[in-house]
Design a protein around this motif. Sequence first.
Motif, PDB file in Angstrom:
ATOM      1  N   ASP A 256     -13.191   2.235 -10.514  1.00 33.26           N
ATOM      2  CA  ASP A 256     -13.066   3.403  -9.649  1.00 33.26           C
ATOM      3  C   ASP A 256     -11.938   3.257  -8.630  1.00 33.26           C
ATOM      4  O   ASP A 256     -11.640   4.196  -7.894  1.00 33.26           O
ATOM      5  N   GLN A 257     -11.304   2.076  -8.578  1.00 34.18           N
ATOM      6  CA  GLN A 257     -10.193   1.833  -7.655  1.00 34.18           C
ATOM      7  C   GLN A 257      -8.845   1.803  -8.380  1.00 34.18           C
ATOM      8  O   GLN A 257      -7.794   1.767  -7.739  1.00 34.18           O
ATOM      9  N   ALA A 258      -8.864   1.833  -9.708  1.00 27.27           N
ATOM     10  CA  ALA A 258      -7.662   1.532 -10.492  1.00 27.27           C
ATOM     11  C   ALA A 258      -6.550   2.555 -10.282  1.00 27.27           C
ATOM     12  O   ALA A 258      -5.396   2.190 -10.020  1.00 27.27           O
ATOM     13  N   TYR A 259      -6.867   3.840 -10.412  1.00 20.51           N
ATOM     14  CA  TYR A 259      -5.813   4.844 -10.227  1.00 20.51           C
ATOM     15  C   TYR A 259      -5.231   4.767  -8.824  1.00 20.51           C
ATOM     16  O   TYR A 259      -4.007   4.818  -8.637  1.00 20.51           O
ATOM     17  N   ALA A 260      -6.088   4.655  -7.818  1.00 22.00           N
ATOM     18  CA  ALA A 260      -5.622   4.606  -6.435  1.00 22.00           C
ATOM     19  C   ALA A 260      -4.695   3.418  -6.201  1.00 22.00           C
ATOM     20  O   ALA A 260      -3.706   3.524  -5.470  1.00 22.00           O
ATOM     21  N   ALA A 261      -4.995   2.285  -6.829  1.00 20.87           N
ATOM     22  CA  ALA A 261      -4.155   1.092  -6.660  1.00 20.87           C
ATOM     23  C   ALA A 261      -2.765   1.314  -7.241  1.00 20.87           C
ATOM     24  O   ALA A 261      -1.753   0.904  -6.645  1.00 20.87           O
TER      25      ALA A 261
END
Length: 395
Positions: A256-261
């Motif tokens: 759930d953090q991958a795109y934001a990273a």
Amino acid sequence: MSTPATAVVKETKAQKSERLKLAKNPWEAWEEVRQFAKEGRESVLPEWAGLYFKWWGIYTQGDGVGATGGVGGEGKATEYFMMRIGLPNGILTSAQLRVIADLTKKYARNLADITTRQNIQLHWLTIEALPEVVDALTAVGLSPKGACGDVVRNVTGCPLAGIDGHELIDASPLAVEIAHKLTANPEFYNLPRKFKISVTGCPLWCSYPEINDVALTAIRRRVDGKEEIGYTLRVGGGLSTEPHLAVRIPVFIGQDQAYAAVHATAEIFREQQELRENRTRARIKYLFMRHGWTAESFLEALEAKLGYKLDPSPVTADVIPDDVYRDHIGVAPQRQAGWSSVGASVLRGRLSGSNSISWRSWQTSMEAENFARRLCRISSSSMCRTRRRPIWCWR
């Protein structure tokens, strides 16, 4: 007594590129190309031939003597153009392949090349053909936008995503999400230089995360006795004249953090004005190579962008693949019981429109079972059949 003439200071290549990028977002100026097509090759403005076309995946086609007889490694531009078509994670449907095959036969002398980043390139295009090719691609959900230029390039991934019997996670939905949100996004039309992304759940690391500007690679961990799959993050990889392996940032990136990273990493890159001073040293890798950045300082900048701390993940947690080829050539079991993928090669990655039509016909006959086709990360080919979809992993 006359006043001495002021010496004219010539723009550097970097200064000229930055000035032109500030003056125009080429994605918003395609009507100019339509006008060029009406008026002929001689009407093409130098700034389009030298820079703006790249935002549309288009290069002027050279005379072939750049490496041996040209100036600065460049030959003389001809009347023709090359167009690169980006395919996120290499995914290509039968209808899309049919259109590419038809365009290849009609405009590109029946030749198409598969690239090392899951693109297809067409050569021998005339200025008159460019709008027609783009319109035909757009009609089937494809576009050359972002395949070249100082932008987020095509997002690559494992061609067996979703069917590989050994993968940690099917990362293709994430790769496609990143591509749809960042490629051709006007927020990122003016980066210091190109920005290449890889996302994979493949244990072979077939997308070569070490040589991408940013790479997410699946990793497994246990928390409170429960298994969790997320991603490691690498930043700053690249080849060219100064090869540099990407720096492993010591964090665990949750799904759930991958795109934001990735989005935050692109923002960090965009903001580094020192990288805009020299075109040959403008990739994100030079933050680590020449500007003193480290894994720790990058992590600090990343967490500042995200607004939260990321869980630690030591480099020693990586499971580095033993396969030196990192491909999917040969027979391998799929996660779907009773099915296998079969990898084969396409010589030099070159196809003809006729070949593509034959493959498309074979695929169309299977569409009742929702078949599809994909391109491999390195330019040769694997053909994979599955009950869900057959996949061509061209390598």
